[in-house]
Design a protein around this motif. Structure first.
Motif, PDB file in Angstrom:
ATOM      1  N   LEU A  27      -3.082  -4.251  14.189  1.00 51.31           N
ATOM      2  CA  LEU A  27      -1.901  -4.519  13.218  1.00 51.31           C
ATOM      3  C   LEU A  27      -1.242  -4.376  12.047  1.00 51.31           C
ATOM      4  CD1 LEU A  27      -3.675  -8.627  12.845  1.00 51.31           C
ATOM      5  CD2 LEU A  27      -1.418  -7.541  14.338  1.00 51.31           C
ATOM      6  N   LYS A  28       0.048  -3.773  12.126  1.00 50.37           N
ATOM      7  CA  LYS A  28       0.244  -3.055  10.775  1.00 50.37           C
ATOM      8  C   LYS A  28       0.347  -4.625   9.562  1.00 50.37           C
ATOM      9  CE  LYS A  28       2.740   0.233  13.178  1.00 50.37           C
ATOM     10  NZ  LYS A  28       1.868   1.584  13.040  1.00 50.37           N
ATOM     11  N   VAL A  29       0.225  -3.640   8.180  1.00 57.08           N
ATOM     12  CA  VAL A  29      -0.528  -4.449   7.456  1.00 57.08           C
ATOM     13  C   VAL A  29       1.233  -4.308   6.209  1.00 57.08           C
ATOM     14  CG1 VAL A  29      -2.051  -4.850   5.406  1.00 57.08           C
ATOM     15  CG2 VAL A  29      -3.082  -3.600   7.638  1.00 57.08           C
ATOM     16  N   TYR A  30       1.590  -5.712   5.578  1.00 58.22           N
ATOM     17  CA  TYR A  30       2.782  -6.150   5.038  1.00 58.22           C
ATOM     18  C   TYR A  30       1.741  -7.154   4.126  1.00 58.22           C
ATOM     19  CZ  TYR A  30       5.195  -3.882   8.675  1.00 58.22           C
ATOM     20  OH  TYR A  30       5.599  -3.166   9.358  1.00 58.22           O
ATOM     21  N   PHE A  31       2.461  -6.709   2.574  1.00 60.38           N
ATOM     22  CA  PHE A  31       2.537  -8.170   1.777  1.00 60.38           C
ATOM     23  C   PHE A  31       3.933  -8.863   1.598  1.00 60.38           C
ATOM     24  CE2 PHE A  31       2.607  -4.643  -0.900  1.00 60.38           C
ATOM     25  CZ  PHE A  31       3.541  -5.138  -2.729  1.00 60.38           C
ATOM     26  N   THR A  32       4.177 -10.090   1.198  1.00 58.32           N
ATOM     27  CA  THR A  32       5.170 -11.026   1.210  1.00 58.32           C
ATOM     28  C   THR A  32       5.305 -11.349  -0.334  1.00 58.32           C
ATOM     29  OG1 THR A  32       3.822 -12.766   1.746  1.00 58.32           O
ATOM     30  CG2 THR A  32       5.016 -11.787   3.279  1.00 58.32           C
ATOM     31  N   THR A  33       6.538 -11.088  -0.733  1.00 55.41           N
ATOM     32  CA  THR A  33       6.801 -11.537  -1.930  1.00 55.41           C
ATOM     33  C   THR A  33       7.941 -12.239  -1.877  1.00 55.41           C
ATOM     34  OG1 THR A  33       9.072 -10.128  -2.199  1.00 55.41           O
ATOM     35  CG2 THR A  33       6.711  -8.887  -3.423  1.00 55.41           C
ATOM     36  N   GLY A  41       0.858   1.022   2.592  1.00 58.27           N
ATOM     37  CA  GLY A  41       0.687   2.646   2.547  1.00 58.27           C
ATOM     38  C   GLY A  41      -0.036   3.243   1.673  1.00 58.27           C
ATOM     39  N   ILE A  42      -0.123   2.619   0.437  1.00 62.90           N
ATOM     40  CA  ILE A  42      -1.219   3.089  -0.367  1.00 62.90           C
ATOM     41  C   ILE A  42      -2.071   2.327  -1.066  1.00 62.90           C
ATOM     42  CG2 ILE A  42      -1.552   4.232  -2.742  1.00 62.90           C
ATOM     43  CD1 ILE A  42       1.843   5.233  -1.922  1.00 62.90           C
ATOM     44  N   VAL A  43      -3.683   2.898  -0.693  1.00 59.46           N
ATOM     45  CA  VAL A  43      -4.941   1.998  -1.458  1.00 59.46           C
ATOM     46  C   VAL A  43      -5.411   2.720  -2.444  1.00 59.46           C
ATOM     47  CG1 VAL A  43      -7.149   1.636  -1.165  1.00 59.46           C
ATOM     48  CG2 VAL A  43      -5.035   1.495   0.530  1.00 59.46           C
ATOM     49  N   ARG A  44      -4.756   2.080  -3.909  1.00 55.68           N
ATOM     50  CA  ARG A  44      -5.498   2.522  -5.582  1.00 55.68           C
ATOM     51  C   ARG A  44      -6.477   1.951  -5.345  1.00 55.68           C
ATOM     52  NH1 ARG A  44      -1.401   3.275  -9.042  1.00 55.68           N
ATOM     53  NH2 ARG A  44      -0.493   4.858  -7.410  1.00 55.68           N
ATOM     54  N   PHE A  45      -7.637   3.001  -6.008  1.00 54.97           N
ATOM     55  CA  PHE A  45      -9.236   2.256  -6.336  1.00 54.97           C
ATOM     56  C   PHE A  45      -9.609   2.505  -7.947  1.00 54.97           C
ATOM     57  CE2 PHE A  45      -9.399   3.945  -1.754  1.00 54.97           C
ATOM     58  CZ  PHE A  45      -9.957   3.334  -1.565  1.00 54.97           C
ATOM     59  N   LEU A  46      -9.782   1.407  -8.518  1.00 55.32           N
ATOM     60  CA  LEU A  46      -9.596   1.686  -9.695  1.00 55.32           C
ATOM     61  C   LEU A  46     -11.196   0.498 -10.322  1.00 55.32           C
ATOM     62  CD1 LEU A  46      -6.449  -0.419 -10.636  1.00 55.32           C
ATOM     63  CD2 LEU A  46      -7.289   1.869 -10.946  1.00 55.32           C
ATOM     64  N   PRO A  54       3.327  -0.772  -1.530  1.00 57.68           N
ATOM     65  CA  PRO A  54       3.828  -0.520  -0.655  1.00 57.68           C
ATOM     66  C   PRO A  54       4.703   0.904  -0.363  1.00 57.68           C
ATOM     67  CG  PRO A  54       5.399  -2.065  -2.828  1.00 57.68           C
ATOM     68  CD  PRO A  54       3.677  -1.060  -3.562  1.00 57.68           C
ATOM     69  N   THR A  55       5.194   1.294   1.007  1.00 53.92           N
ATOM     70  CA  THR A  55       4.758   2.715   1.279  1.00 53.92           C
ATOM     71  C   THR A  55       6.368   2.006   2.386  1.00 53.92           C
ATOM     72  OG1 THR A  55       3.337   3.091   2.318  1.00 53.92           O
ATOM     73  CG2 THR A  55       3.704   4.093   0.733  1.00 53.92           C
ATOM     74  N   LYS A  56       6.550   3.462   2.682  1.00 52.74           N
ATOM     75  CA  LYS A  56       7.728   2.712   4.114  1.00 52.74           C
ATOM     76  C   LYS A  56       6.883   2.121   5.149  1.00 52.74           C
ATOM     77  CE  LYS A  56      11.173   5.773   2.002  1.00 52.74           C
ATOM     78  NZ  LYS A  56      12.993   6.983   1.962  1.00 52.74           N
ATOM     79  N   LYS A  57       5.622   3.245   5.168  1.00 54.09           N
ATOM     80  CA  LYS A  57       5.226   3.578   6.661  1.00 54.09           C
ATOM     81  C   LYS A  57       3.913   2.864   6.407  1.00 54.09           C
ATOM     82  CE  LYS A  57       2.452   5.643  10.253  1.00 54.09           C
ATOM     83  NZ  LYS A  57       2.374   7.005  10.469  1.00 54.09           N
ATOM     84  N   SER A  78      -5.452  -6.358  -4.917  1.00 54.13           N
ATOM     85  CA  SER A  78      -4.757  -7.087  -5.770  1.00 54.13           C
ATOM     86  C   SER A  78      -3.289  -6.059  -4.839  1.00 54.13           C
ATOM     87  CB  SER A  78      -4.490  -6.483  -7.179  1.00 54.13           C
ATOM     88  OG  SER A  78      -5.244  -7.495  -7.997  1.00 54.13           O
ATOM     89  N   LEU A  79      -2.461  -6.736  -5.235  1.00 52.53           N
ATOM     90  CA  LEU A  79      -1.179  -6.128  -4.412  1.00 52.53           C
ATOM     91  C   LEU A  79       0.171  -5.990  -5.508  1.00 52.53           C
ATOM     92  CD1 LEU A  79      -0.108  -9.549  -2.218  1.00 52.53           C
ATOM     93  CD2 LEU A  79      -1.485  -6.509  -1.754  1.00 52.53           C
TER      94      LEU A  79
END
Length: 101
Positions: A27-33, A41-46, A54-57, A78-79
């Protein structure tokens, strides 16, 4: 009159992994607004949270699981929307997509 109060808390890594463990890993992962659907497409670790950007792919669910596997299970997700991180509270399965909300 008595009302039951339900506290809603942001989704933790352990919750997300548990909820999605039986889903199709491709499954491709998306988020909705309120106005659009964006690919994750990017995961930032804090230190206290993981922010999905979000990214293009989009990442697949399997790719996201692999990235989250090393993170403390109590870390929240978080998104990033409009330059502002907002907590992730749930998800929805749509044909060929996993929508994060």
């Amino acid at each position: 009159m008595f009302y039951n109060m339900i506290e809603v808390s942001p989704l933790r890594i352990s919750d997300f992994l548990h909820l999605t463990t039986e889903l199709d890993p491709t499954l491709k992962v998306y988020f909705t607004t309120p106005t659009q659907t964006l690919p994750v497409g990017i995961v930032r670790f804090l230190p206290t949270e993981v922010i999905l950007l979000p990214t293009k792919k989009p990442l697949t669910l399997k790719e996201l699981h692999l990235k989250l596997a090393t993170v403390a299970p109590t870390t929240t997700l978080s998104l990033m929307s409009n330059e502002t991180p907002r907590p992730l509270f749930g998800l929805k399965i749509s044909p060929a997509k996993l929508l994060l909300k």
